[in-house]
Design a protein around this motif. Structure first.
Motif, short mmCIF file in Angstrom:
data_model
loop_
_atom_site.label_atom_id
_atom_site.label_comp_id
_atom_site.label_asym_id
_atom_site.label_seq_id
_atom_site.Cartn_x
_atom_site.Cartn_y
_atom_site.Cartn_z
N SER A 81 7.48 -3.79 -0.52
CA SER A 81 7.82 -2.43 -0.12
C SER A 81 9.07 -2.42 0.76
N ASN A 82 9.73 -1.28 0.79
CA ASN A 82 10.92 -1.10 1.62
C ASN A 82 10.58 -0.81 3.08
N PHE A 83 9.31 -0.65 3.39
CA PHE A 83 8.86 -0.42 4.76
C PHE A 83 7.47 -1.05 4.90
N PRO A 84 7.04 -1.33 6.13
CA PRO A 84 5.77 -2.03 6.33
C PRO A 84 4.57 -1.18 5.91
N ILE A 85 3.74 -1.73 5.04
CA ILE A 85 2.51 -1.07 4.59
C ILE A 85 1.39 -2.11 4.55
N GLY A 86 0.18 -1.66 4.34
CA GLY A 86 -0.98 -2.54 4.33
C GLY A 86 -0.99 -3.54 3.18
N ALA A 87 -1.81 -4.56 3.33
CA ALA A 87 -1.88 -5.65 2.35
C ALA A 87 -2.37 -5.19 0.99
N ASN A 88 -3.19 -4.14 0.94
CA ASN A 88 -3.70 -3.63 -0.33
C ASN A 88 -3.13 -2.25 -0.64
N ASP A 89 -1.88 -2.05 -0.24
CA ASP A 89 -1.17 -0.79 -0.46
C ASP A 89 0.03 -1.04 -1.36
N ALA A 90 0.62 0.05 -1.86
CA ALA A 90 1.85 -0.04 -2.64
C ALA A 90 2.73 1.17 -2.34
N GLU A 91 4.03 0.96 -2.53
CA GLU A 91 5.02 2.03 -2.40
C GLU A 91 5.36 2.54 -3.80
N VAL A 92 5.39 3.84 -3.97
CA VAL A 92 5.76 4.47 -5.24
C VAL A 92 7.24 4.81 -5.18
N SER A 93 7.99 4.37 -6.19
CA SER A 93 9.41 4.70 -6.32
C SER A 93 9.62 5.40 -7.65
N TYR A 94 10.60 6.30 -7.69
CA TYR A 94 10.84 7.03 -8.93
C TYR A 94 12.21 7.70 -8.90
N TRP A 95 12.71 8.00 -10.07
CA TRP A 95 13.87 8.86 -10.25
C TRP A 95 13.86 9.31 -11.71
N ILE A 96 14.59 10.37 -11.99
CA ILE A 96 14.70 10.87 -13.37
C ILE A 96 16.09 11.45 -13.56
N GLY A 97 16.62 11.35 -14.77
CA GLY A 97 17.94 11.86 -15.09
C GLY A 97 18.06 13.36 -14.85
N VAL A 98 19.26 13.77 -14.41
CA VAL A 98 19.50 15.17 -14.05
C VAL A 98 19.11 16.17 -15.15
N PRO A 99 19.37 15.91 -16.45
CA PRO A 99 18.98 16.90 -17.45
C PRO A 99 17.47 17.17 -17.49
N HIS A 100 16.69 16.30 -16.86
CA HIS A 100 15.23 16.45 -16.89
C HIS A 100 14.67 16.95 -15.56
N PHE A 118 -4.95 3.63 -7.94
CA PHE A 118 -6.26 3.69 -7.33
C PHE A 118 -7.38 3.23 -8.28
N LYS A 119 -7.33 3.68 -9.52
CA LYS A 119 -8.42 3.37 -10.45
C LYS A 119 -8.33 1.95 -11.00
N ASN A 120 -7.16 1.56 -11.48
CA ASN A 120 -7.02 0.25 -12.13
C ASN A 120 -6.72 -0.87 -11.16
N LEU A 121 -5.83 -0.60 -10.18
CA LEU A 121 -5.41 -1.66 -9.26
C LEU A 121 -6.25 -1.70 -7.98
N LYS A 122 -7.09 -0.68 -7.79
CA LYS A 122 -8.00 -0.63 -6.62
C LYS A 122 -7.26 -0.69 -5.29
N LEU A 123 -6.13 0.01 -5.20
CA LEU A 123 -5.35 0.04 -3.96
C LEU A 123 -6.01 0.96 -2.95
N ASP A 124 -5.70 0.74 -1.67
CA ASP A 124 -6.25 1.57 -0.59
C ASP A 124 -5.41 2.80 -0.30
N ASN A 125 -4.08 2.62 -0.28
CA ASN A 125 -3.14 3.70 0.04
C ASN A 125 -1.91 3.56 -0.84
N LEU A 126 -1.30 4.69 -1.13
CA LEU A 126 0.00 4.71 -1.80
C LEU A 126 0.97 5.43 -0.88
#
Length: 180
Positions: A81-100, A118-126
């Motif tokens: 992650s780009n910032f400190p988060i818990g051991a069973n956490d993940a950071e969500v990143s995204y972008w989409i092209g301007v026409p969309h 949450f369902k498949n990876l059983k993470l605690d926080n996003l």
């Protein structure tokens, strides 16, 4: 792994996506609001696919009808992650092209990556971050249940030679479960 929504297929990146990536990532409206410079060539886009995008839990956002990459969504596990988060956490990143932009595609992709996390990876926080001037990203996160958590100290982003202030938002497993 491949994930599906009503309108999207979220699939692993392929080197053959380089031309489509360049088509969108060369636009100066995309990268700088996410902390990276516009792409300069198809060759550079191909290298970014090989070295950054071709990893577990990073997906090309594609429309079901054509399977062409129009954006990215991914999970960076705690240590990446780009910032400190818990051991069973993940950071969500995204972008989409301007026409969309403005079609609800990124919120649709975010909601699916939340479900998967949450369902498949059983993470605690996003967690999600957005630079303060990127109100579109803030709105997308809020639509998907993320709540403001903290504002980080201004940081210098070397890739774009700018100092930016980032807000962090979070959704917990229980918040997601209770929203169902």
């Amino acid at each position: 792994m491949i994930l599906y929504t009503d309108r999207l297929v979220l699939r692993p990146w392929q080197e053959t996506d380089a031309e489509n990536l360049y088509l969108y990532a060369k636009d100066p409206q995309i990268g700088p609001i996410a902390g990276w410079p516009p792409h300069q060539s198809v060759k550079q886009s191909a290298e970014i696919i090989r070295t950054i995008f071709m990893r577990d839990e990073v997906y090309a956002v594609t429309l079901k009808e054509d399977n062409l990459a129009i954006g990215l969504i991914g999970l960076s596990m705690s240590q990446d992650s780009n910032f400190p988060i818990g051991a069973n956490d993940a950071e969500v990143s995204y972008w989409i092209g301007v026409p969309h932009w403005g079609k609800g595609l990124i919120p649709e992709a975010i909601c699916e990556i939340i479900r998967h996390g949450f369902k498949n990876l059983k993470l605690d926080n996003l967690w999600c971050g957005y630079f303060q001037e990127n109100q579109q990203s803030k709105i997308a996160q809020e639509k998907c249940g993320f709540k403001y958590y903290i504002t980080l100290e201004p940081q210098f982003i070397e890739l774009i030679d700018e100092t930016k202030t980032q807000n962090i938002s979070r959704i917990t497993y229980s918040e997601w479960l209770n929203s169902k």
